[in-house]
Design a protein around this motif. Structure first.
Motif, PDB file in Angstrom:
ATOM      1  N   LEU A   1      37.010  75.873  53.335  1.00 56.27           N
ATOM      2  CA  LEU A   1      37.889  76.843  52.680  1.00 56.27           C
ATOM      3  C   LEU A   1      39.355  76.454  52.849  1.00 56.27           C
ATOM      4  O   LEU A   1      40.148  76.532  51.897  1.00 56.27           O
ATOM      5  CB  LEU A   1      37.625  78.236  53.269  1.00 56.27           C
ATOM      6  CG  LEU A   1      38.289  79.425  52.600  1.00 56.27           C
ATOM      7  CD1 LEU A   1      37.959  79.494  51.117  1.00 56.27           C
ATOM      8  CD2 LEU A   1      37.870  80.720  53.277  1.00 56.27           C
ATOM      9  N   ALA A   2      39.715  75.999  54.036  1.00 54.63           N
ATOM     10  CA  ALA A   2      41.106  75.616  54.276  1.00 54.63           C
ATOM     11  C   ALA A   2      41.522  74.478  53.340  1.00 54.63           C
ATOM     12  O   ALA A   2      42.628  74.483  52.790  1.00 54.63           O
ATOM     13  CB  ALA A   2      41.295  75.213  55.742  1.00 54.63           C
TER      14      ALA A   2
ATOM     15  N   CYS B   1      46.037  74.564  59.742  1.00 52.39           N
ATOM     16  CA  CYS B   1      45.067  74.965  60.748  1.00 52.39           C
ATOM     17  C   CYS B   1      45.487  74.583  62.153  1.00 52.39           C
ATOM     18  O   CYS B   1      44.873  75.017  63.129  1.00 52.39           O
ATOM     19  CB  CYS B   1      43.713  74.314  60.493  1.00 52.39           C
ATOM     20  SG  CYS B   1      42.978  74.824  58.950  1.00 52.39           S
TER      21      CYS B   1
ATOM     22  N   ARG C   1      34.694  77.242  57.339  1.00 55.27           N
ATOM     23  CA  ARG C   1      36.126  77.545  57.350  1.00 55.27           C
ATOM     24  C   ARG C   1      36.964  76.317  57.030  1.00 55.27           C
ATOM     25  O   ARG C   1      37.996  76.407  56.360  1.00 55.27           O
ATOM     26  CB  ARG C   1      36.508  78.101  58.725  1.00 55.27           C
ATOM     27  CG  ARG C   1      37.908  78.658  58.717  1.00 55.27           C
ATOM     28  CD  ARG C   1      38.051  79.731  59.718  1.00 55.27           C
ATOM     29  NE  ARG C   1      38.634  79.183  60.942  1.00 55.27           N
ATOM     30  CZ  ARG C   1      38.929  79.939  61.981  1.00 55.27           C
ATOM     31  NH1 ARG C   1      38.689  81.224  61.964  1.00 55.27           N
ATOM     32  NH2 ARG C   1      39.454  79.399  63.062  1.00 55.27           N
TER      33      ARG C   1
END
Lengths: 302, 302
Positions: B16-17, B31, B13
């Motif tokens: 991806l961020a 985030c 994740r």
DNA sequence: TATATTCCATTCATTAATGAATGGAATAGA
DNA sequence: TCTATTCCATTCATTAATGAATGGAATATA
């Protein structure tokens, strides 16, 4: 992270591990973390999601109906994670990292040690894991990068390479022959004690092909465990059938009727297609493909 | 965890961020974690995968070719995680948990506070997050459970409910009128100072519909920020156009030509279809659907 | 009945992860 | 040229996560 992306993805993996293993303890063992940690992760996931994913009872954790609804998406994440890692592995260019190999117990013990020791010297950046297993389960995808199998794996996406056919031979311990005498003929063979296999019908099928149909009772002692099978024959329990090249290296064993035509064991190298492009796995594959024919005696002497 | 399941899913994740935000700092802000932490997580993922997912340069991080191959599976994980959380939300049965609401700045400030305070008293288990925003971005799916919008959202999977139409009115501060005199006619209106919007053409379109086409320059002072827009009119900078029910509650403002036909603002309630079945979101939705018409003056007096 | 086994839950010490602060580099603008 | 801004990387103190140890419960077996 806002909105529906709040849940730590690692917690989802914890849920899935417990759902599959059925208990915190078993899942923790499988994941290589401690049971309290996993328990906390599951609890954290349940708090974040606002539902009880599991019911706790004595023998472990059971999915609630609500929890069961999460397993499909969790599995999809798992599959996507696997694809991601395959994609990354296919792009890794260094001869580093771990390569996991699975092979039969006999080959793991008697063929691979010298080969793998040599490979480690040639490629110190590659770490090797060897998983001896006589299971015919398809371990290839999840727990091993390269498998040595005595049948041709036919799973989709798996690349195979024929190493050769391993000749078999009948052997008995010198102590057995001293006690019972050496069989004078092939017919005489069948008056002797044999060590058999328990659940596997491999030997029964082999003897039938020789025109000698026998039943399980023909083998006075039976065991499927290869290590124990070797020990039984070594200790004089009876005649056994072995991979000829391996048995010929074993002192104390005598081959009977070397020219008797016996079936041969095929040997295949197998790897997942995508993984095989990974440099380190490619390196190990090429090494084994080159070295195994001689090591297993599958190649006729020049 | 063995085999290809070694990589902590949370690290995926993180990848991806950063891939989406284009820099560590922007992704970290999105985030809600710190830039060094995210940098470490990306580095840890790169180590575990054995590839360079990003190239670092001054303006951020750019996917390598190898890294780009990971984005598809990472997105699939994201989608599966979203499905999992939707599934869980649909199964949560308690009137507990957080509900996130987004509405325009004006409504967030002047309409929702008393309503939400009351809702909190009625439902102490429900936590509310209010995100004032005049952005017409589709925030619905990612950052809010319920949105109040002045247009009908047409996104697939979104459920909408018409609250009504908010009447608009022209207002000026008493101080302005004391200084400039009250407009004697509608024609006189257009000799006065107006406060306009900067990038939004809403006012220009509204005046054109009244038969009064004007250009940006007609507004001697312009600002898109609703709070500042209010302050400017309150301070006597000129005539402004407001939601009538809200402005009528403001002391110091005088409505001009209340019978002048002006466009009305539609008000819609929107939520993601699957989320709306969640009890807490359902509860907030029903409450707002019941209370907003009166609170916004969208219902004619009985 | 006592013992062994396996399970989940809790406590406390240790380890790992995180964030605040800082520094250096690159770029834009006055 | 100097200043401001934004970026990534590093250091150090703080916080959170983890695991070893332990306890209690349930079940099977001698």
């Amino acid at each position: 992270m806002n909105g529906i992306e709040e849940l730590d993805w690692s917690l989802i993996r914890a849920l899935l591990a417990v759902a599959e293993a059925g208990s915190l303890s078993a899942a923790a063992r499988a994941c290589g973390i401690s049971q309290p940690t996993l328990g906390r992760q599951v609890a954290a996931a349940e708090r974040a999601l606002g539902i009880a994913v599991f019911r706790r009872h004595r023998l472990g954790l059971e999915l609630t109906e609500a929890g069961a609804a999460l397993i499909g998406p969790a599995r999809e994440m798992q599959a996507a994670a696997a694809r991601l890692m395959l994609a990354a592995a296919g792009r890794a260019s260094r001869l580093e990292g771990t390569v996991r190999i699975t092979a039969s117990v006999a080959i793991s013990q008697r063929v691979l040690p010298p080969l793998l020791a040599r490979l480690r010297r040639e490629e110190p950046g590659i770490e090797l894991e060897l998983h001896p297993s006589d299971d015919s389960d398809n371990l290839l995808y999840r727990e091993a990068d390269i498998a040595l199998r005595m049948y041709r794996p036919e799973q989709l996406d798996v690349v195979t390479c024929a190493i050769g056919e391993i000749p078999l031979g009948l052997f008995a311990a010198e102590s057995y022959l001293a006690r019972r005498g050496r069989p004078a003929s092939v017919e005489d063979l069948f008056t002797h004690d044999w060590v058999g296999l328990d659940r596997s019908d491999m030997l029964i099928r082999g003897l039938r092909a020789m025109g000698r149909p026998v039943s399980r009772g023909f083998f006075g002692i039976r065991c499927d465990d290869q290590q124990v099978y070797w020990r039984l024959v070594e200790e004089g329990a009876g005649i056994g059938i072995f991979q000829r090249p391996l048995a010929r290296r074993q002192t104390g064993l005598v081959e009977l009727f070397p020219d008797l035509p016996l079936p041969r064991l095929p040997l295949w190298l197998a790897a997942h297609q995508a993984l095989r492009q990974t440099p380190r796995i490619r390196r190990v594959w090429d090494f084994l493909a080159a070295e195994l024919p001689d090591a297993c005696g599958t190649r006729a002497p020049a």
